[in-house]
Design a protein around this motif. Structure first.
Motif, short mmCIF file in Angstrom:
data_model
loop_
_atom_site.label_atom_id
_atom_site.label_comp_id
_atom_site.label_asym_id
_atom_site.label_seq_id
_atom_site.Cartn_x
_atom_site.Cartn_y
_atom_site.Cartn_z
N TYR A 1 23.58 -3.53 74.35
CA TYR A 1 22.46 -2.63 74.67
C TYR A 1 22.43 -1.41 73.74
O TYR A 1 21.36 -0.90 73.42
CB TYR A 1 22.52 -2.19 76.12
CG TYR A 1 21.36 -1.31 76.51
CD1 TYR A 1 20.08 -1.83 76.67
CD2 TYR A 1 21.53 0.06 76.70
CE1 TYR A 1 19.01 -1.03 77.01
CE2 TYR A 1 20.47 0.87 77.05
CZ TYR A 1 19.21 0.33 77.20
OH TYR A 1 18.15 1.13 77.54
N THR B 1 17.83 -2.10 71.72
CA THR B 1 17.23 -1.34 72.83
C THR B 1 15.74 -1.61 73.00
O THR B 1 15.12 -1.06 73.90
CB THR B 1 17.45 0.17 72.64
OG1 THR B 1 16.89 0.55 71.38
CG2 THR B 1 18.93 0.52 72.67
N ASP C 1 11.87 -6.09 79.34
CA ASP C 1 12.48 -4.77 79.52
C ASP C 1 13.99 -4.97 79.43
O ASP C 1 14.55 -5.86 80.05
CB ASP C 1 12.12 -4.18 80.89
CG ASP C 1 10.62 -3.91 81.00
OD1 ASP C 1 10.04 -3.37 80.03
OD2 ASP C 1 10.04 -4.26 82.04
N SER D 1 18.01 -3.47 79.65
CA SER D 1 18.88 -2.48 80.28
C SER D 1 20.31 -3.00 80.21
O SER D 1 20.56 -4.13 79.80
CB SER D 1 18.47 -2.21 81.73
OG SER D 1 18.62 -3.40 82.49
N ARG D 2 21.26 -2.17 80.64
CA ARG D 2 22.64 -2.63 80.77
C ARG D 2 22.74 -3.37 82.09
O ARG D 2 22.36 -2.86 83.13
CB ARG D 2 23.60 -1.44 80.77
CG ARG D 2 23.81 -0.86 79.40
CD ARG D 2 24.91 0.19 79.42
NE ARG D 2 25.15 0.69 78.08
CZ ARG D 2 24.51 1.72 77.55
NH1 ARG D 2 23.60 2.36 78.25
NH2 ARG D 2 24.78 2.10 76.33
N THR E 1 24.30 -5.14 85.44
CA THR E 1 25.28 -4.68 86.43
C THR E 1 26.07 -5.84 87.00
O THR E 1 26.89 -5.65 87.89
CB THR E 1 24.56 -3.94 87.58
OG1 THR E 1 23.58 -4.82 88.14
CG2 THR E 1 23.90 -2.68 87.07
N THR F 1 29.56 -5.11 80.38
CA THR F 1 28.21 -4.60 80.57
C THR F 1 27.24 -5.43 79.74
O THR F 1 26.91 -5.08 78.61
CB THR F 1 28.11 -3.12 80.15
OG1 THR F 1 28.62 -3.00 78.81
CG2 THR F 1 28.87 -2.22 81.07
N GLU G 1 20.78 -6.91 79.79
CA GLU G 1 19.91 -7.55 80.77
C GLU G 1 18.49 -7.56 80.22
O GLU G 1 17.96 -6.51 79.86
CB GLU G 1 19.97 -6.80 82.10
CG GLU G 1 19.16 -7.46 83.20
CD GLU G 1 19.41 -6.78 84.55
OE1 GLU G 1 20.55 -6.81 85.03
OE2 GLU G 1 18.45 -6.21 85.09
N GLU H 1 14.84 -8.40 81.34
CA GLU H 1 13.87 -8.72 82.40
C GLU H 1 12.60 -9.20 81.72
O GLU H 1 11.88 -8.42 81.09
CB GLU H 1 13.56 -7.47 83.24
CG GLU H 1 14.70 -6.99 84.08
CD GLU H 1 14.87 -7.79 85.36
OE1 GLU H 1 13.94 -8.54 85.74
OE2 GLU H 1 15.94 -7.67 85.96
N THR I 1 15.30 -13.39 84.58
CA THR I 1 16.17 -12.36 84.04
C THR I 1 17.23 -13.09 83.24
O THR I 1 17.81 -14.06 83.71
CB THR I 1 16.83 -11.53 85.16
OG1 THR I 1 15.80 -10.91 85.94
CG2 THR I 1 17.74 -10.46 84.58
N TRP J 1 20.78 -12.61 80.91
CA TRP J 1 21.89 -11.71 80.58
C TRP J 1 22.59 -12.24 79.34
O TRP J 1 22.87 -13.44 79.23
CB TRP J 1 22.88 -11.62 81.73
CG TRP J 1 22.32 -10.95 82.93
CD1 TRP J 1 22.29 -9.61 83.20
CD2 TRP J 1 21.72 -11.58 84.07
NE1 TRP J 1 21.70 -9.37 84.41
CE2 TRP J 1 21.34 -10.58 84.97
CE3 TRP J 1 21.46 -12.92 84.40
CZ2 TRP J 1 20.72 -10.85 86.19
CZ3 TRP J 1 20.83 -13.19 85.60
CH2 TRP J 1 20.48 -12.17 86.47
#
Length: 173
Positions: A5, A9, A15, A17-18, A20, A34, A37, A39, A140, A142
């Protein structure tokens, strides 16, 4: 960097993000992984990772092969892809000097790998793109453990693996 990430970016139709969730990757800087992610918010989601000097992972040359591998999983079974690009000295990709590797991604972590050989005298840099499914269905994705290896032109003289962190330290990134 080990945190994807911090390197990637921005995206198209997604979208970022880091993540979870837990990952099979252990990052040297922390005990918790981490993952990146993604989306998915539209068709053919992908990270912006080509056609700009921002995305030059390393200096490349005609006759070199590069290997990219990563862990990936999704919220539902789908097809994702890794794109491997060779670019000119102005960092724009060279027509015919890229490869798309399509992966059947499941809800469990899997490791995928792709290799591409440069075969154009104009090759100066190597770039990578992470791609989501071609049709949007609220997935989603990862991504973690991205590894980039520069292989020698000869199969007997291997020079990898090279991580993004190593390339940054050498000034090639």
């Amino acid at each position: 960097p080990y945190d994807i990430y911090s390197w990637i970016t921005t995206a198209s139709n997604a979208d970022l993000s880091r993540g979870t969730i837990s990952s099979p990757v252990v990052h040297p800087s922390d005990s918790a992984a981490t993952p990146l992610e993604m989306e998915v918010s539209g068709n053919s989601a992908y990270t912006y990772t080509y056609n700009s000097s921002t995305w030059n992972i390393g200096v490349a040359a005609n006759g070199q092969s590069w290997t990219v591998s990563c862990y990936v999983k999704a919220s539902k079974n789908c097809t994702c892809n890794l794109f491997l690009f060779f670019a000119r000295s102005d960092s724009t990709i060279i027509s015919g000097q890229y490869a798309a590797v399509y992966m059947s991604v499941t809800t469990s972590w899997q490791r995928f790998e792709a290799t591409r050989l440069a075969s154009d005298a104009a090759v100066a840099f190597f770039q990578v793109r992470l791609g989501g499914p071609a049709s949007h269905d609220s997935e989603t994705i990862w991504w973690d453990g991205l590894q980039v290896e520069r292989n020698a032109a000869s199969a007997t003289a291997y020079t990898g693996p090279i991580t993004l962190l190593d390339l940054a330290a050498s000034g090639d990134a």
